[in-house]
Motif scaffolding. Structure first.
Motif, PDB file in Angstrom:
ATOM      1  N   TYR A 196       0.844  -1.191   0.000  1.00  8.47           N
ATOM      2  CA  TYR A 196       0.000   0.000   0.000  1.00  8.47           C
ATOM      3  C   TYR A 196       0.882   1.245   0.000  1.00  8.47           C
ATOM      4  N   ARG A 197       0.276   2.337  -0.381  1.00  7.46           N
ATOM      5  CA  ARG A 197       0.949   3.640  -0.330  1.00  7.46           C
ATOM      6  C   ARG A 197      -0.108   4.729  -0.467  1.00  7.46           C
ATOM      7  N   SER A 198       0.246   5.913  -0.045  1.00  7.44           N
ATOM      8  CA  SER A 198      -0.605   7.074  -0.271  1.00  7.44           C
ATOM      9  C   SER A 198      -0.173   7.753  -1.560  1.00  7.44           C
ATOM     10  N   LEU A 199      -1.040   8.609  -2.068  1.00  3.15           N
ATOM     11  CA  LEU A 199      -0.736   9.272  -3.332  1.00  3.15           C
ATOM     12  C   LEU A 199       0.481  10.169  -3.203  1.00  3.15           C
ATOM     13  N   ALA A 200       0.742  10.666  -1.999  1.00  2.00           N
ATOM     14  CA  ALA A 200       1.885  11.559  -1.810  1.00  2.00           C
ATOM     15  C   ALA A 200       3.211  10.821  -1.742  1.00  2.00           C
ATOM     16  N   SER A 201       3.183   9.481  -1.681  1.00  2.00           N
ATOM     17  CA  SER A 201       4.411   8.689  -1.548  1.00  2.00           C
ATOM     18  C   SER A 201       4.759   8.030  -2.871  1.00  2.00           C
ATOM     19  N   ASP A 202       6.069   7.892  -3.123  1.00  2.00           N
ATOM     20  CA  ASP A 202       6.540   7.232  -4.340  1.00  2.00           C
ATOM     21  C   ASP A 202       6.899   5.764  -4.117  1.00  2.00           C
ATOM     22  N   SER A 203       6.968   5.322  -2.887  1.00  2.00           N
ATOM     23  CA  SER A 203       7.390   3.947  -2.585  1.00  2.00           C
ATOM     24  C   SER A 203       6.236   3.178  -1.941  1.00  2.00           C
ATOM     25  N   TRP A 204       6.262   1.852  -2.156  1.00  2.00           N
ATOM     26  CA  TRP A 204       5.244   0.968  -1.594  1.00  2.00           C
ATOM     27  C   TRP A 204       5.730   0.389  -0.272  1.00  2.00           C
ATOM     28  N   THR A 205       4.810   0.216   0.639  1.00  2.00           N
ATOM     29  CA  THR A 205       5.070  -0.496   1.886  1.00  2.00           C
ATOM     30  C   THR A 205       4.465  -1.888   1.781  1.00  2.00           C
ATOM     31  N   VAL A 206       5.267  -2.949   2.026  1.00  2.00           N
ATOM     32  CA  VAL A 206       4.820  -4.338   1.871  1.00  2.00           C
ATOM     33  C   VAL A 206       4.771  -4.998   3.249  1.00  2.00           C
ATOM     34  N   LYS A 207       3.646  -5.656   3.542  1.00  2.00           N
ATOM     35  CA  LYS A 207       3.452  -6.348   4.816  1.00  2.00           C
ATOM     36  C   LYS A 207       3.023  -7.800   4.546  1.00  2.00           C
ATOM     37  N   ASN A 208       3.553  -8.722   5.350  1.00  2.00           N
ATOM     38  CA  ASN A 208       3.144 -10.129   5.286  1.00  2.00           C
ATOM     39  C   ASN A 208       1.925 -10.347   6.167  1.00  2.00           C
ATOM     40  N   VAL A 209       0.948 -11.085   5.640  1.00  2.00           N
ATOM     41  CA  VAL A 209      -0.326 -11.301   6.333  1.00  2.00           C
ATOM     42  C   VAL A 209      -0.689 -12.775   6.205  1.00  2.00           C
ATOM     43  N   THR A 210      -1.232 -13.345   7.270  1.00  2.00           N
ATOM     44  CA  THR A 210      -1.641 -14.757   7.252  1.00  2.00           C
ATOM     45  C   THR A 210      -3.155 -14.933   7.161  1.00  2.00           C
ATOM     46  N   SER A 211      -3.923 -13.858   7.369  1.00  2.00           N
ATOM     47  CA  SER A 211      -5.384 -13.949   7.281  1.00  2.00           C
ATOM     48  C   SER A 211      -5.858 -13.155   6.074  1.00  2.00           C
ATOM     49  N   THR A 212      -7.166 -13.077   5.912  1.00  6.85           N
ATOM     50  CA  THR A 212      -7.740 -12.362   4.779  1.00  6.85           C
ATOM     51  C   THR A 212      -8.137 -10.933   5.155  1.00  6.85           C
ATOM     52  N   GLN A 213      -7.474 -10.371   6.163  1.00  9.43           N
ATOM     53  CA  GLN A 213      -7.720  -8.995   6.578  1.00  9.43           C
ATOM     54  C   GLN A 213      -6.399  -8.315   6.902  1.00  9.43           C
ATOM     55  N   PHE A 214      -6.392  -7.003   6.687  1.00  6.84           N
ATOM     56  CA  PHE A 214      -5.210  -6.207   7.009  1.00  6.84           C
ATOM     57  C   PHE A 214      -5.674  -4.888   7.584  1.00  6.84           C
ATOM     58  N   SER A 215      -5.073  -4.480   8.698  1.00  2.00           N
ATOM     59  CA  SER A 215      -5.446  -3.251   9.380  1.00  2.00           C
ATOM     60  C   SER A 215      -4.340  -2.216   9.215  1.00  2.00           C
ATOM     61  N   LEU A 216      -4.722  -1.012   8.812  1.00  2.00           N
ATOM     62  CA  LEU A 216      -3.784   0.104   8.696  1.00  2.00           C
ATOM     63  C   LEU A 216      -4.133   1.141   9.752  1.00  2.00           C
ATOM     64  N   PRO A 217      -3.369   1.227  10.811  1.00  2.00           N
ATOM     65  CA  PRO A 217      -3.656   2.217  11.845  1.00  2.00           C
ATOM     66  C   PRO A 217      -3.046   3.579  11.504  1.00  2.00           C
ATOM     67  N   SER A 218      -3.558   4.598  12.185  1.00  2.00           N
ATOM     68  CA  SER A 218      -2.994   5.955  12.091  1.00  2.00           C
ATOM     69  C   SER A 218      -2.944   6.453  10.651  1.00  2.00           C
ATOM     70  N   TYR A 219      -4.051   6.370   9.962  1.00  2.00           N
ATOM     71  CA  TYR A 219      -4.107   6.880   8.606  1.00  2.00           C
ATOM     72  C   TYR A 219      -4.532   8.349   8.621  1.00  2.00           C
ATOM     73  N   SER A 220      -4.386   9.010   7.501  1.00  2.00           N
ATOM     74  CA  SER A 220      -4.764  10.414   7.363  1.00  2.00           C
ATOM     75  C   SER A 220      -6.002  10.521   6.478  1.00  2.00           C
ATOM     76  N   ARG A 221      -6.993  11.257   6.925  1.00  2.00           N
ATOM     77  CA  ARG A 221      -8.222  11.416   6.147  1.00  2.00           C
ATOM     78  C   ARG A 221      -8.009  12.244   4.881  1.00  2.00           C
ATOM     79  N   ASP A 222      -6.970  13.038   4.858  1.00  2.00           N
ATOM     80  CA  ASP A 222      -6.731  13.920   3.722  1.00  2.00           C
ATOM     81  C   ASP A 222      -5.902  13.263   2.627  1.00  2.00           C
ATOM     82  N   LYS A 223      -5.575  11.974   2.757  1.00  2.00           N
ATOM     83  CA  LYS A 223      -4.748  11.284   1.772  1.00  2.00           C
ATOM     84  C   LYS A 223      -5.545  10.180   1.076  1.00  2.00           C
ATOM     85  N   LEU A 224      -5.100   9.845  -0.109  1.00  2.00           N
ATOM     86  CA  LEU A 224      -5.697   8.758  -0.883  1.00  2.00           C
ATOM     87  C   LEU A 224      -4.769   7.549  -0.806  1.00  2.00           C
ATOM     88  N   TYR A 225      -5.289   6.409  -0.320  1.00  2.00           N
ATOM     89  CA  TYR A 225      -4.498   5.190  -0.150  1.00  2.00           C
ATOM     90  C   TYR A 225      -4.909   4.156  -1.201  1.00  2.00           C
TER      91      TYR A 225
END
Length: 329
Positions: A165-194
């Motif tokens: 995932y990444r926000s529109l203001a970022s040029d790099s992707w953040t990659v996370k390993n997940v074992t279930s079919t859900q992923f939680s992103l805490p501390s997001y910004s309402r003014d950004k597009l993810y």
């Protein structure tokens, strides 16, 4: 002797070129002999095995395969060859011929050589389909929740995932390993597009797979306050700017040429010389006569008397001054 010396000189001159050609031919021969079979099992349990994918060898190989449980005597020929320019470069196996938890053997035969290769566990060669039905929502002001569904064919415990995932203001992707079919992103910004993408592979519980699926179709959440200028929009902006400038100068030239419009938009300051021409030409600058004042009125306004002189001094030093009548005028 002269001929032999001349040949020797030519050979010495061609020495580097001959060495290069020899090495090139040896490299081609090594690549032609080093045939490797690469197999990929799809989620639907069919399989594709490729060799000579780059077309380095012009040998036309035939493939035979068998499982250890059946023995080499049960070797069967490939039923569906994949060809390029009339040369066999691969073989496709339908799901009925694939046993994912068995040891798989292949043998390539040509008129010049034979190649054998063994695959211990076909489940390690499985390449899954990307996850589907991605959905993202904000469960609270501090968390975004991404969910998806895995592709069919295996138990849920056999899947492992990666989320990028990444926000529109970022040029790099953040990659996370997940074992279930859900992923939680805490501390997001309402003014950004993810934007989120997910891919999957078989987990270590079911296989030692190294092949990830392709990334899924992205899903986005948030607000896009910025409109990036793409390269295709730059010529349009330039054309609009030039056209606007030309139109502005054309309108300006028309206003300058059209006196009536110019007078309306820019009123002229009146010239007082036009209204006072009679004052200087006919009345010789006599303002009173020009405005129509009679000579009698002018004479009545003239002073016909004088006041006596009066000296101002202290009482003791002031001489007596006789009042004299002014001479008649």
């Amino acid at each position: 002797l002269k001929v032999s010396s001349l040949c020797y000189r030519n050979m010495t001159k061609m020495g580097p070129s001959l060495i290069f050609i020899t090495l090139l031919l040896l490299n081609c021969c090594i690549q032609a002999n080093s045939i490797t079979v690469n197999c990929i099992v799809t989620q639907d349990k069919d399989m594709t095995c490729m060799w000579n994918k780059d077309g380095l060898s012009f040998e036309n190989y035939s493939l035979y395969y068998w499982y250890n449980s059946d023995g080499v005597k049960a070797a069967a020929p490939c039923a569906h060859y994949l060809q390029e320019r009339g040369i066999n470069i691969g073989c496709w196996f339908n799901s009925s011929a694939v046993r994912t938890f068995s040891t798989f053997n292949v043998r390539l035969n040509s008129s010049k050589q034979e190649h054998k290769q063994l695959f211990r566990n076909l489940q390690d060669l499985v390449k899954l389909e990307p996850p589907v039905k991605l959905h993202v929502e904000n469960t609270s002001d501090l968390e975004l929740l991404l969910s998806w569904e895995p592709s069919h064919g295996f138990r849920l415990l056999c899947f492992t995932y990666q989320v990028k995932y990444r926000s529109l203001a970022s040029d790099s992707w953040t990659v996370k390993n997940v074992t279930s079919t859900q992923f939680s992103l805490p501390s997001y910004s309402r003014d950004k597009l993810y934007t989120f993408h997910v891919r999957s592979k078989l987990s270590d519980l079911c296989a030692s797979a190294v092949l990830w699926s392709e990334w899924s179709v992205g899903v986005s959440w948030g607000r896009n306050d910025t409109i990036p200028i793409t390269e295709t929009s730059l010529p349009i902006i330039a054309i609009i700017s030039v056209g606007f400038s030309i139109a502005f100068f054309c309108v300006l030239a028309m206003l300058i040429r059209t006196e009536r419009i110019w007078v309306i938009l820019v009123p002229q300051i009146p010239n007082p010389e036009k209204g006072l021409q009679d004052l200087y030409k006919m009345y010789d600058g006599d303002f009173q006569e020009w405005i129509g004042v009679s000579k009698d009125v002018v004479k009545s306004l003239n002073h016909n008397y004088t006041e006596p002189l009066c000296s101002v001094c202290e009482d003791t030093e002031c001489p007596v001054v006789e009042n004299k009548k002014p001479p008649p005028t």
